[in-house]
Design a protein around this motif. Sequence first.
Motif, PDB file in Angstrom:
ATOM      1  N   VAL B 117       0.683  -1.221   0.101  1.00 55.00           N
ATOM      2  CA  VAL B 117       0.010   0.146   0.009  1.00 55.00           C
ATOM      3  C   VAL B 117       0.779   1.538  -0.053  1.00 55.00           C
ATOM      4  CG1 VAL B 117      -1.698   1.268   1.318  1.00 55.00           C
ATOM      5  CG2 VAL B 117      -2.039  -1.149   0.936  1.00 55.00           C
ATOM      6  N   THR B 118       1.881   1.239   1.048  1.00 54.73           N
ATOM      7  CA  THR B 118       2.762   2.428   1.150  1.00 54.73           C
ATOM      8  C   THR B 118       3.506   2.864  -0.361  1.00 54.73           C
ATOM      9  OG1 THR B 118       2.915   1.825   3.314  1.00 54.73           O
ATOM     10  CG2 THR B 118       4.471   3.733   2.514  1.00 54.73           C
ATOM     11  N   PHE B 119       4.082   1.669  -1.113  1.00 57.71           N
ATOM     12  CA  PHE B 119       4.925   1.718  -2.267  1.00 57.71           C
ATOM     13  C   PHE B 119       3.850   2.409  -3.088  1.00 57.71           C
ATOM     14  CE2 PHE B 119       6.979  -0.012  -6.023  1.00 57.71           C
ATOM     15  CZ  PHE B 119       8.167   0.715  -5.998  1.00 57.71           C
ATOM     16  N   GLN B 120       2.565   1.993  -3.482  1.00 55.12           N
ATOM     17  CA  GLN B 120       1.692   2.349  -4.382  1.00 55.12           C
ATOM     18  C   GLN B 120       1.650   3.963  -4.236  1.00 55.12           C
ATOM     19  OE1 GLN B 120      -1.815   0.051  -4.034  1.00 55.12           O
ATOM     20  NE2 GLN B 120      -1.687  -0.639  -6.058  1.00 55.12           N
ATOM     21  N   MET B 198       3.448  12.068   4.410  1.00 59.12           N
ATOM     22  CA  MET B 198       4.340  10.837   5.006  1.00 59.12           C
ATOM     23  C   MET B 198       4.948  11.197   6.389  1.00 59.12           C
ATOM     24  SD  MET B 198       4.972   7.831   4.403  1.00 59.12           S
ATOM     25  CE  MET B 198       5.948   6.775   5.340  1.00 59.12           C
ATOM     26  N   LYS B 199       5.486  12.541   6.479  1.00 62.85           N
ATOM     27  CA  LYS B 199       6.540  12.693   7.425  1.00 62.85           C
ATOM     28  C   LYS B 199       5.581  12.992   8.795  1.00 62.85           C
ATOM     29  CE  LYS B 199      10.202  14.846   5.485  1.00 62.85           C
ATOM     30  NZ  LYS B 199      11.293  16.076   5.381  1.00 62.85           N
ATOM     31  N   VAL B 200       4.362  13.644   8.581  1.00 64.03           N
ATOM     32  CA  VAL B 200       3.373  13.833   9.512  1.00 64.03           C
ATOM     33  C   VAL B 200       3.024  12.337  10.060  1.00 64.03           C
ATOM     34  CG1 VAL B 200       1.294  14.933  10.418  1.00 64.03           C
ATOM     35  CG2 VAL B 200       2.900  16.182   8.978  1.00 64.03           C
ATOM     36  N   SER B 201       2.526  11.553   9.135  1.00 69.20           N
ATOM     37  CA  SER B 201       2.111  10.067   9.613  1.00 69.20           C
ATOM     38  C   SER B 201       3.184   9.252  10.293  1.00 69.20           C
ATOM     39  CB  SER B 201       2.079   9.181   8.165  1.00 69.20           C
ATOM     40  OG  SER B 201       0.973   9.714   7.329  1.00 69.20           O
ATOM     41  N   SER B 202       4.556   9.511   9.958  1.00 67.28           N
ATOM     42  CA  SER B 202       5.633   8.875  10.817  1.00 67.28           C
ATOM     43  C   SER B 202       5.478   9.456  12.251  1.00 67.28           C
ATOM     44  CB  SER B 202       6.724   8.870  10.047  1.00 67.28           C
ATOM     45  OG  SER B 202       7.832   8.587  10.833  1.00 67.28           O
ATOM     46  N   ALA B 203       5.454  10.900  12.381  1.00 67.79           N
ATOM     47  CA  ALA B 203       5.538  11.322  13.480  1.00 67.79           C
ATOM     48  C   ALA B 203       4.369  11.293  14.529  1.00 67.79           C
ATOM     49  CB  ALA B 203       5.853  13.050  13.290  1.00 67.79           C
ATOM     50  N   THR B 204       3.180  11.243  13.707  1.00 65.96           N
ATOM     51  CA  THR B 204       1.978  11.056  14.712  1.00 65.96           C
ATOM     52  C   THR B 204       1.869   9.559  14.822  1.00 65.96           C
ATOM     53  OG1 THR B 204       0.969  12.559  13.186  1.00 65.96           O
ATOM     54  CG2 THR B 204      -0.695  11.321  14.709  1.00 65.96           C
ATOM     55  N   SER B 205       2.414   8.394  13.999  1.00 62.14           N
ATOM     56  CA  SER B 205       2.454   7.241  14.437  1.00 62.14           C
ATOM     57  C   SER B 205       3.303   7.121  15.660  1.00 62.14           C
ATOM     58  CB  SER B 205       2.848   6.299  13.460  1.00 62.14           C
ATOM     59  OG  SER B 205       3.159   5.008  13.411  1.00 62.14           O
ATOM     60  N   ASN B 206       4.433   7.553  15.604  1.00 63.44           N
ATOM     61  CA  ASN B 206       5.121   7.463  16.721  1.00 63.44           C
ATOM     62  C   ASN B 206       4.736   8.099  18.034  1.00 63.44           C
ATOM     63  OD1 ASN B 206       8.126   6.661  16.801  1.00 63.44           O
ATOM     64  ND2 ASN B 206       8.278   7.818  14.939  1.00 63.44           N
ATOM     65  N   VAL B 262       9.131   1.051   3.326  1.00 64.55           N
ATOM     66  CA  VAL B 262       9.050  -0.009   2.637  1.00 64.55           C
ATOM     67  C   VAL B 262       9.894  -1.109   2.549  1.00 64.55           C
ATOM     68  CG1 VAL B 262       8.432  -0.635   0.100  1.00 64.55           C
ATOM     69  CG2 VAL B 262       7.435   1.339   0.877  1.00 64.55           C
ATOM     70  N   VAL B 263      11.270  -0.664   2.297  1.00 66.09           N
ATOM     71  CA  VAL B 263      12.095  -1.811   2.287  1.00 66.09           C
ATOM     72  C   VAL B 263      12.150  -2.628   3.622  1.00 66.09           C
ATOM     73  CG1 VAL B 263      14.663  -1.981   2.451  1.00 66.09           C
ATOM     74  CG2 VAL B 263      13.649  -0.599   0.832  1.00 66.09           C
ATOM     75  N   VAL B 264      12.013  -1.835   4.750  1.00 68.62           N
ATOM     76  CA  VAL B 264      12.146  -2.267   6.259  1.00 68.62           C
ATOM     77  C   VAL B 264      10.908  -3.217   6.280  1.00 68.62           C
ATOM     78  CG1 VAL B 264      11.767  -2.013   8.589  1.00 68.62           C
ATOM     79  CG2 VAL B 264      13.479  -0.429   7.252  1.00 68.62           C
ATOM     80  N   LEU B 265       9.722  -2.998   5.789  1.00 65.90           N
ATOM     81  CA  LEU B 265       8.610  -3.986   5.688  1.00 65.90           C
ATOM     82  C   LEU B 265       8.695  -4.906   5.164  1.00 65.90           C
ATOM     83  CD1 LEU B 265       6.990  -1.868   7.504  1.00 65.90           C
ATOM     84  CD2 LEU B 265       5.212  -1.916   6.111  1.00 65.90           C
ATOM     85  N   VAL B 266       9.275  -4.909   3.991  1.00 58.84           N
ATOM     86  CA  VAL B 266       9.336  -6.265   3.065  1.00 58.84           C
ATOM     87  C   VAL B 266      10.378  -7.032   3.893  1.00 58.84           C
ATOM     88  CG1 VAL B 266      10.396  -7.018   0.894  1.00 58.84           C
ATOM     89  CG2 VAL B 266       9.030  -4.964   0.866  1.00 58.84           C
ATOM     90  N   ILE B 267      11.703  -6.588   4.164  1.00 57.34           N
ATOM     91  CA  ILE B 267      12.446  -7.561   4.872  1.00 57.34           C
ATOM     92  C   ILE B 267      11.820  -8.190   5.936  1.00 57.34           C
ATOM     93  CG2 ILE B 267      14.612  -7.688   5.981  1.00 57.34           C
ATOM     94  CD1 ILE B 267      15.504  -5.135   4.437  1.00 57.34           C
ATOM     95  N   ILE B 268      11.247  -7.654   6.878  1.00 59.14           N
ATOM     96  CA  ILE B 268      10.846  -8.294   8.000  1.00 59.14           C
ATOM     97  C   ILE B 268       9.499  -9.440   7.784  1.00 59.14           C
ATOM     98  CG2 ILE B 268       9.813  -7.818  10.541  1.00 59.14           C
ATOM     99  CD1 ILE B 268      12.513  -6.685  10.118  1.00 59.14           C
ATOM    100  N   SER B 269       8.768  -8.871   6.750  1.00 59.12           N
ATOM    101  CA  SER B 269       7.619  -9.629   6.177  1.00 59.12           C
ATOM    102  C   SER B 269       8.036 -10.843   5.691  1.00 59.12           C
ATOM    103  CB  SER B 269       6.828  -8.931   5.087  1.00 59.12           C
ATOM    104  OG  SER B 269       6.222  -9.753   4.459  1.00 59.12           O
ATOM    105  N   VAL B 270       9.274 -11.005   5.012  1.00 62.45           N
ATOM    106  CA  VAL B 270       9.897 -12.208   4.529  1.00 62.45           C
ATOM    107  C   VAL B 270      10.237 -12.882   5.481  1.00 62.45           C
ATOM    108  CG1 VAL B 270      11.603 -13.048   2.892  1.00 62.45           C
ATOM    109  CG2 VAL B 270      10.140 -11.085   2.135  1.00 62.45           C
ATOM    110  N   GLU B 271      10.966 -12.288   6.431  1.00 59.60           N
ATOM    111  CA  GLU B 271      11.660 -12.902   7.549  1.00 59.60           C
ATOM    112  C   GLU B 271      10.715 -13.898   8.302  1.00 59.60           C
ATOM    113  OE1 GLU B 271      13.739 -10.590   9.925  1.00 59.60           O
ATOM    114  OE2 GLU B 271      15.576 -10.648   8.791  1.00 59.60           O
ATOM    115  N   MET B 272       9.528 -13.081   8.561  1.00 60.12           N
ATOM    116  CA  MET B 272       8.455 -13.828   9.573  1.00 60.12           C
ATOM    117  C   MET B 272       7.591 -14.702   8.856  1.00 60.12           C
ATOM    118  SD  MET B 272       8.370 -12.506  12.562  1.00 60.12           S
ATOM    119  CE  MET B 272       9.960 -12.033  13.116  1.00 60.12           C
ATOM    120  N   LEU B 273       7.301 -14.641   7.324  1.00 60.75           N
ATOM    121  CA  LEU B 273       6.633 -15.613   6.686  1.00 60.75           C
ATOM    122  C   LEU B 273       7.438 -16.821   6.835  1.00 60.75           C
ATOM    123  CD1 LEU B 273       5.242 -13.735   4.066  1.00 60.75           C
ATOM    124  CD2 LEU B 273       3.949 -14.924   5.620  1.00 60.75           C
ATOM    125  N   GLN B 274       8.843 -16.672   6.584  1.00 57.87           N
ATOM    126  CA  GLN B 274       9.813 -17.964   6.563  1.00 57.87           C
ATOM    127  C   GLN B 274       9.523 -18.677   7.806  1.00 57.87           C
ATOM    128  OE1 GLN B 274      13.686 -16.629   5.802  1.00 57.87           O
ATOM    129  NE2 GLN B 274      14.483 -18.752   5.348  1.00 57.87           N
TER     130      GLN B 274
END
Lengths: 172, 279
Positions: B117-120, B198-206, B262-274
């Motif tokens: 979703v984020t990459f799109q 995006m930056k506000v989303s990150s800061a507000t998520s934090n 996006v990169v961090v999410l993909v890496i962790i997602s693959v690790e966890m699925l594995q």
Amino acid sequence: MTSASHSKSDGPGFDAKGDLTEDGMHQFARHHRQLSREEGVLMEEKIRKVELAISLVLRIGVVVSVVVIAFGLGLMFFHHSAYFSIRGGFSYRELTSQASPFPHSFASLGNSITRLDGQGIVVLGVLILILTPVLRVAVGVLSFIYEKDPPMALVTLYVLVVLIGSFFLAGV
Amino acid sequence: MTPLDFVLSLTLISVAAGVLGSLIGLGGGVVIVPVLTLLYHVNIRLAIGASIVSVIATSSGAAAAYVRERMTNLRAGMFLEIATTTGAVSGAYLTTLLPTRFLFVFFGIVLAYSSFVTFQRRHVAEPLEVSSDRLANYFNLHGSYYDPFEEREIPYKVVGTKLGLALMYVAGLVSALLGIGSGALKVPAMDGAMHLPMKVSSATSNFMIGVTAAASAGVYFIRGQIDPIIAAPVAVGVLVGATVGARVLGRISSKSVRLVFVVVLVIISVEMLQKGLLP
């Protein structure tokens, strides 16, 4: 519908349940646009005050918990010099296995702290860290009441109640 | 590895987790859980307990700075906390019912979807100028922030508040189930559904993840999932890292923030699925 709501004590723009009607929303928006500059500045100032209060609470919580946790961690190593050993013998796995005992109730935590046990002090620091966001929500409630913003005060109050409720549900 | 090595190495990794977590609003849990389980072979239940601590540490450490710098949308954050806290409380009671493998697979799918979703949305840069969202207008959730990278004030409008609330409820559930602070869902909810920058989303998520995590932290403490020897280096390291990371966000472009996310999410997602799917 809307004409009936005007006679209610809730005032114009609100329906019988006290919710904002479509008409009321437009009035609100129009009202908003007319005073947009003054209101905007006022709103900015209000938000700014709340922001500074919350930022301060977070910083205090962070600093206090770091100091307490670091002190506790120091004590853990001071009391168990085996932790330092370079040539093995005492593996970290013994400490991080599920069988390793550490305080996880308030009774055992109290005992542990009075004995000045490192583990207890660390857990105390972690609890201060956990309570920091709760305290920041509480400050949010007070700030919004003080700044006379009832909708946001109610929103933050709900969050505070759920948070405190979650601790009671956990059996703390 | 002696306990001293363990504490020192975990502190350093936690600093990195804090920098990354505060930058993309994920809360560091997303690094801490795999590091503890895959690298140190710590039991997943203790790892989740440590992760909850890291999430709260990232949140408080980074939000102290973001709120002061007006990067956080305070009103939107506090409003959406209605849904995240409610979700977190319901989720804390499901976690003992679900087997570890299922948690890994579920975690993996959730993250894969978030990253997609984020990459799109990577080319979407300009925020909205008008909003007919009733909830957003009534609670005045719109905002404005100063972007040091673009050197200008950026005003923005908020839409899709109802969808945002629904996603935030799921984010709260996921946070309680997996201890990942749910930033992985919060950021796409605000960035994608509600059109916050995006930056506000990150800061507000934090800003929000600390409260979500606190709502399930009591349960973890009582269940004995918060082990001091793991929690101490994680808390200290992450707090230091988050304070540093909060200085970086403003100075890089929104697109960079999004791509790192996006990169961090993909890496962790693959690790966890594995971890969940392979024997």
